[in-house]
Design a protein around this motif. Structure first.
Motif, PDB file in Angstrom:
ATOM      1  N   PHE A   1      12.455 -19.687  -4.655  1.00 17.45           N
ATOM      2  CA  PHE A   1      12.392 -19.435  -5.967  1.00 17.45           C
ATOM      3  C   PHE A   1      12.797 -18.116  -6.322  1.00 17.45           C
ATOM      4  CE2 PHE A   1       9.184 -22.364  -4.691  1.00 17.45           C
ATOM      5  CZ  PHE A   1       9.287 -23.338  -5.454  1.00 17.45           C
ATOM      6  N   LYS A   2      13.701 -18.037  -7.391  1.00 16.80           N
ATOM      7  CA  LYS A   2      14.297 -16.420  -7.763  1.00 16.80           C
ATOM      8  C   LYS A   2      13.387 -16.105  -9.049  1.00 16.80           C
ATOM      9  CE  LYS A   2      18.409 -14.351  -8.410  1.00 16.80           C
ATOM     10  NZ  LYS A   2      19.907 -14.426  -8.069  1.00 16.80           N
ATOM     11  N   PHE A   3      13.194 -15.113  -9.211  1.00 17.13           N
ATOM     12  CA  PHE A   3      12.662 -14.167 -10.247  1.00 17.13           C
ATOM     13  C   PHE A   3      13.635 -13.898 -11.346  1.00 17.13           C
ATOM     14  CE2 PHE A   3       9.566 -12.809  -7.154  1.00 17.13           C
ATOM     15  CZ  PHE A   3       8.381 -13.328  -7.507  1.00 17.13           C
ATOM     16  N   ASN A   4      13.505 -14.244 -12.581  1.00 18.66           N
ATOM     17  CA  ASN A   4      14.297 -13.920 -13.640  1.00 18.66           C
ATOM     18  C   ASN A   4      14.571 -12.536 -13.835  1.00 18.66           C
ATOM     19  OD1 ASN A   4      15.206 -13.035 -16.305  1.00 18.66           O
ATOM     20  ND2 ASN A   4      14.543 -15.222 -16.981  1.00 18.66           N
ATOM     21  N   LYS A   5      15.703 -12.009 -13.940  1.00 21.45           N
ATOM     22  CA  LYS A   5      16.155 -10.552 -13.816  1.00 21.45           C
ATOM     23  C   LYS A   5      15.098  -9.679 -14.828  1.00 21.45           C
ATOM     24  CE  LYS A   5      20.564 -10.168 -11.934  1.00 21.45           C
ATOM     25  NZ  LYS A   5      20.206  -9.567 -10.680  1.00 21.45           N
ATOM     26  N   SER A   6      14.767 -10.162 -15.947  1.00 21.02           N
ATOM     27  CA  SER A   6      13.866  -9.491 -16.820  1.00 21.02           C
ATOM     28  C   SER A   6      12.424  -9.319 -16.198  1.00 21.02           C
ATOM     29  CB  SER A   6      13.746 -10.189 -18.301  1.00 21.02           C
ATOM     30  OG  SER A   6      12.910 -11.520 -17.824  1.00 21.02           O
ATOM     31  N   ASN A   7      12.183  -9.792 -14.844  1.00 20.66           N
ATOM     32  CA  ASN A   7      10.881  -9.746 -14.501  1.00 20.66           C
ATOM     33  C   ASN A   7      10.796  -8.993 -13.215  1.00 20.66           C
ATOM     34  OD1 ASN A   7       9.336 -11.176 -16.322  1.00 20.66           O
ATOM     35  ND2 ASN A   7       9.653 -13.199 -15.571  1.00 20.66           N
ATOM     36  N   GLN A   8      11.886  -8.392 -12.954  1.00 23.45           N
ATOM     37  CA  GLN A   8      12.141  -7.645 -11.653  1.00 23.45           C
ATOM     38  C   GLN A   8      11.808  -6.240 -12.060  1.00 23.45           C
ATOM     39  OE1 GLN A   8      15.940  -8.542  -9.802  1.00 23.45           O
ATOM     40  NE2 GLN A   8      15.642 -10.793  -9.790  1.00 23.45           N
ATOM     41  N   LYS A   9      10.991  -5.703 -11.847  1.00 25.73           N
ATOM     42  CA  LYS A   9      10.679  -4.354 -11.901  1.00 25.73           C
ATOM     43  C   LYS A   9       9.496  -3.860 -10.796  1.00 25.73           C
ATOM     44  CE  LYS A   9       8.652  -6.161 -15.696  1.00 25.73           C
ATOM     45  NZ  LYS A   9       8.253  -6.395 -17.279  1.00 25.73           N
ATOM     46  N   GLU A  10       9.269  -2.818 -10.484  1.00 28.79           N
ATOM     47  CA  GLU A  10       8.484  -1.939  -9.609  1.00 28.79           C
ATOM     48  C   GLU A  10       7.253  -2.399  -9.863  1.00 28.79           C
ATOM     49  OE1 GLU A  10       8.842   2.107  -9.274  1.00 28.79           O
ATOM     50  OE2 GLU A  10      10.930   2.291  -9.496  1.00 28.79           O
ATOM     51  N   ILE A  11       6.545  -2.913  -8.480  1.00 28.42           N
ATOM     52  CA  ILE A  11       5.127  -3.408  -8.641  1.00 28.42           C
ATOM     53  C   ILE A  11       4.483  -2.797  -7.294  1.00 28.42           C
ATOM     54  CG2 ILE A  11       5.485  -5.458 -10.019  1.00 28.42           C
ATOM     55  CD1 ILE A  11       5.326  -7.001  -7.390  1.00 28.42           C
ATOM     56  N   SER A  12       2.985  -3.025  -7.413  1.00 24.18           N
ATOM     57  CA  SER A  12       2.236  -2.676  -6.003  1.00 24.18           C
ATOM     58  C   SER A  12       1.470  -3.907  -5.613  1.00 24.18           C
ATOM     59  CB  SER A  12       1.552  -1.385  -6.439  1.00 24.18           C
ATOM     60  OG  SER A  12       1.922  -0.409  -6.865  1.00 24.18           O
ATOM     61  N   TYR A  13       1.316  -4.883  -6.316  1.00 22.94           N
ATOM     62  CA  TYR A  13       0.403  -6.054  -6.082  1.00 22.94           C
ATOM     63  C   TYR A  13       1.410  -7.414  -6.523  1.00 22.94           C
ATOM     64  CZ  TYR A  13      -3.499  -3.103  -5.939  1.00 22.94           C
ATOM     65  OH  TYR A  13      -4.473  -2.216  -5.351  1.00 22.94           O
TER      66      TYR A  13
ATOM     67  N   LYS B   1       0.713  -1.196  -0.059  1.00 20.13           N
ATOM     68  CA  LYS B   1       0.082  -0.113   0.093  1.00 20.13           C
ATOM     69  C   LYS B   1       1.019   1.325   0.069  1.00 20.13           C
ATOM     70  CE  LYS B   1      -4.107  -1.701   2.023  1.00 20.13           C
ATOM     71  NZ  LYS B   1      -5.492  -1.113   2.073  1.00 20.13           N
ATOM     72  N   HIS B   2       1.866   1.148   0.685  1.00 19.52           N
ATOM     73  CA  HIS B   2       2.660   2.633   0.942  1.00 19.52           C
ATOM     74  C   HIS B   2       3.881   2.752  -0.027  1.00 19.52           C
ATOM     75  CE1 HIS B   2      -0.162   3.731   4.072  1.00 19.52           C
ATOM     76  NE2 HIS B   2      -0.057   2.364   4.629  1.00 19.52           N
ATOM     77  N   HIS B   3       4.293   1.575  -0.639  1.00 22.25           N
ATOM     78  CA  HIS B   3       5.812   1.628  -1.239  1.00 22.25           C
ATOM     79  C   HIS B   3       5.369   0.725  -2.425  1.00 22.25           C
ATOM     80  CE1 HIS B   3       7.267   3.915   1.959  1.00 22.25           C
ATOM     81  NE2 HIS B   3       7.130   2.947   2.646  1.00 22.25           N
ATOM     82  N   LYS B   4       6.183   0.747  -3.427  1.00 17.18           N
ATOM     83  CA  LYS B   4       6.257  -0.435  -4.377  1.00 17.18           C
ATOM     84  C   LYS B   4       7.667  -1.171  -4.198  1.00 17.18           C
ATOM     85  CE  LYS B   4       4.052   1.852  -8.562  1.00 17.18           C
ATOM     86  NZ  LYS B   4       4.320   2.329  -9.975  1.00 17.18           N
ATOM     87  N   ILE B   5       7.608  -2.478  -4.654  1.00 20.34           N
ATOM     88  CA  ILE B   5       8.814  -3.050  -4.607  1.00 20.34           C
ATOM     89  C   ILE B   5       9.259  -3.612  -5.824  1.00 20.34           C
ATOM     90  CG2 ILE B   5       8.017  -3.950  -2.279  1.00 20.34           C
ATOM     91  CD1 ILE B   5       7.725  -7.031  -3.806  1.00 20.34           C
ATOM     92  N   ILE B   6      10.561  -3.930  -6.049  1.00 16.04           N
ATOM     93  CA  ILE B   6      10.987  -4.927  -6.970  1.00 16.04           C
ATOM     94  C   ILE B   6      11.498  -6.197  -6.483  1.00 16.04           C
ATOM     95  CG2 ILE B   6      13.010  -5.018  -8.647  1.00 16.04           C
ATOM     96  CD1 ILE B   6      13.320  -1.909  -8.649  1.00 16.04           C
TER      97      ILE B   6
END
Length: 123
Positions: free
Chosen positions: A82-94, A26-31
């Motif tokens: 499990f590790k996310f692929n680097k190409s899928n590491q972007k700012e998200i809220s949900y 709610k208050h910040h996005k994450i990568i």
């Protein structure tokens, strides 16, 4: 998707196809960099195949990870990262986990814990 919180401190959905559990930041996005799933300790159906989806508006979901026939979570209190692929590491809220298959015939998505690790974006 209604989620129950049991006395055993596990979460599970109703017995419906494509069950999911969502987290809103709610208050910040994450990568997101990686995630960990722990199965329930009470014999709830264990995740076998799932999709991790992310978005910023709660509606336009993008698949950022998919696991098929993951046997490492077939049992009580199992933990796997499990590790996310680097190409899928972007700012998200949900972020949500959506089950596509269990180890039995039900559609319950039951987990003991679902942890997301990554970078917090401060505005």
């Amino acid at each position: 998707n209604i989620i129950s919180y049991g006395m055993n401190k596990s979460f599970w959905t109703k017995d419906i196809n494509n069950s999911w559990i969502c987290i809103e930041f709610k208050h910040h996005k994450i990568i997101p960099a990686n995630y960990t799933i722990q199965t329930c300790h009470d014999g709830m159906p264990y995740p076998r195949s799932w999709i991790i989806e992310a978005c910023n508006d709660g509606e336009s979901w993008e698949v950022i990870d998919e696991q098929k026939d993951c046997s490492s979570l077939n049992g009580n209190n199992r933990v796997q990262s499990f590790k996310f692929n680097k190409s899928n590491q972007k700012e998200i809220s949900y972020i949500r986990i959506r089950q596509t298959q269990t180890w039995n015939s039900s559609n319950y998505l039951g987990i003991g814990s679902f942890e997301i690790f990554g970078t917090i974006i401060y505005d």
